[in-house]
Design an enzyme around this catalytic site. Structure first.
Site, PDB file in Angstrom:
ATOM      1  N   GLN A 259      -4.251  -1.724   9.379  1.00 19.42           N
ATOM      2  CA  GLN A 259      -4.110  -2.882   9.110  1.00 19.42           C
ATOM      3  C   GLN A 259      -4.800  -4.214   9.838  1.00 19.42           C
ATOM      4  OE1 GLN A 259      -3.561  -3.549   5.778  1.00 19.42           O
ATOM      5  NE2 GLN A 259      -3.237  -5.520   6.085  1.00 19.42           N
TER       6      GLN A 259
ATOM      7  N   LYS B  58       1.264  -1.406  -0.196  1.00 15.92           N
ATOM      8  CA  LYS B  58      -0.190  -0.060  -0.138  1.00 15.92           C
ATOM      9  C   LYS B  58       0.499   1.206  -0.361  1.00 15.92           C
ATOM     10  CE  LYS B  58      -3.779  -2.343   2.163  1.00 15.92           C
ATOM     11  NZ  LYS B  58      -4.894  -2.882   3.509  1.00 15.92           N
TER      12      LYS B  58
ATOM     13  N   ASP C 115     -10.993   3.169   4.554  1.00 17.08           N
ATOM     14  CA  ASP C 115     -11.269   1.868   4.654  1.00 17.08           C
ATOM     15  C   ASP C 115     -12.850   1.479   4.461  1.00 17.08           C
ATOM     16  OD1 ASP C 115      -9.322  -0.401   3.866  1.00 17.08           O
ATOM     17  OD2 ASP C 115      -8.267  -0.379   6.167  1.00 17.08           O
TER      18      ASP C 115
HETATM   19  N1  GUN Z   1      -7.337  -6.990   6.073  1.00 15.32           N
HETATM   20  C1  GUN Z   1      -7.318  -7.583   5.191  1.00 15.32           C
HETATM   21  N2  GUN Z   1      -8.083  -6.681   4.304  1.00 15.32           N
HETATM   22  C2  GUN Z   1      -8.041  -5.570   4.583  1.00 15.32           C
HETATM   23  C3  GUN Z   1      -8.057  -4.056   4.483  1.00 15.32           C
HETATM   24  O1  GUN Z   1      -9.537  -4.214   3.245  1.00 15.32           O
HETATM   25  N3  GUN Z   1      -7.915  -3.444   4.640  1.00 15.32           N
HETATM   26  C4  GUN Z   1      -7.304  -3.628   6.107  1.00 15.32           C
HETATM   27  N4  GUN Z   1      -7.625  -2.295   7.133  1.00 15.32           N
HETATM   28  N5  GUN Z   1      -7.466  -4.141   6.879  1.00 15.32           N
HETATM   29  C5  GUN Z   1      -7.641  -5.808   5.774  1.00 15.32           C
END
Ligand code: GUN
Length: 291
Positions: free
Chosen positions: A96, A52, A119
């Site tokens: 995350q 990311k 998110d």
């Molecule tokens: N863990 C797995 N997928 C995601 C996501 O799209 N965002 C976040 N913050 N954590 C994740």
């Protein structure tokens, strides 16, 4: 059989976003800035967060990685979130998931300012999504919709079967595809670990979204000819023949399902890259909101 190429599509999207950033900069507008909080050292999470951050660089965003140790307390994490909420330079941020067991995930997600929740996990944003109001759509479902749109996969009136009811993918996917929208208007069945006779249901599906997190779960005998298959899974499976000791497997047994499919996403290179591109898209939207 047509491969839904998430890698290529996400690169197209990133180029579009990068062009927007160049334009913003030329107009003297703010550079989008995404922050990510990572707690602990889970290998997959570290890989995702690094991807990311790298993607931010690629499109010309600023990025901040807040790397916290496994022992971080809930209070400390909530403090970091408050700082990001109040930081005018940060347009959006993510925490995350999964978090260590001693931290209450719901409490953490609720502490994020909904206007910076790129998110789309805050209950306010989940509510807005459910009511079809403008908001940040969760990145993975948003990416799947975009992939379906760009490949002109017909969804209107189709039988869509989603496998897995997670808050991040399965449930929002089922809501979005049932809505009156592009890549929507489908008749959606949300299936999960307690569903009886799953095979009978998947065999009637025009489109299957496999998001249960079990390697190679969906097999050729479970699908009909001409199905479209979206594979959200990405699991590390032990493989001594690989240098790193594992291979990445989706929730779909590609070799038996692909020959029966009209469209199918590969793993890796399908849904994963789209998730990252849509997170960037949400960050750009967050930045544009405060122009
Ligand atoms: N863990 C797995 N997928 C995601 C996501 O799209 N965002 C976040 N913050 N954590 C994740």
């Amino acid at each position: 059989m047509i491969i839904l190429d998430g890698k290529k599509t996400s690169n197209d999207l990133k180029e579009e976003i990068a062009a927007e950033v160049v334009k913003r900069k030329a107009e003297g507008k703010k550079t989008p800035h995404l922050a990510a909080i990572l707690v602990g050292t889970d290998g997959a999470s570290m890989t995702y967060v690094n991807s990311k951050v790298k993607a931010c660089e690629k499109v010309g965003f600023n990025s901040t990685l807040i790397d916290l140790p496994e022992e971080t307390t809930e209070e400390q994490l909530l403090h970091e979130i408050a700082e990001l909420n109040n930081d005018k330079d940060i347009d959006g941020f993510i925490v995350q998931l999964p978090l260590p067991n001693h931290i209450d995930e719901q409490k953490v997600l609720m502490a994020i300012d909904p206007d910076k929740d790129v998110d789309g996990f805050h209950p306010v944003n989940v509510g807005k999504m459910t009511l079809d109001l403008p908001t940040f759509l969760p990145a993975t479902p948003f990416g799947i919709l975009e992939l379906l749109k760009r490949y002109k996969v017909e969804t209107s009136g189709k039988n869509v079967v989603v496998i897995g009811r997670s808050h991040i993918v399965g449930r929002p996917m089922s809501i979005l595809m049932s809505q009156k929208r592009e890549a929507g208007d489908a008749t959606v069945t949300l299936t999960h670990s307690r569903t009886k006779n799953l095979s009978e249901i998947t065999q009637k599906a025009d489109i299957i979204v496999a998001a249960l997190g079990k390697a190679e779960f969906l097999t050729g005998d479970m699908v009909k000819e001409g199905v479209t298959v979206i594979d959200v899974g990405i699991t590390r499976v032990k493989d001594e023949t690989k240098k790193r000791g594992y291979r990445l497997a989706g929730d779909v047994d590609f070799d038996s399902v692909a020959p029966k499919s009209e469209f199918i996403t590969p793993v890796p290179g399908g849904v994963g890259p789209m998730t990252i591109a849509m997170l960037l898209k949400n960050t750009l939207l967050a930045c544009e909101k405060v122009d």
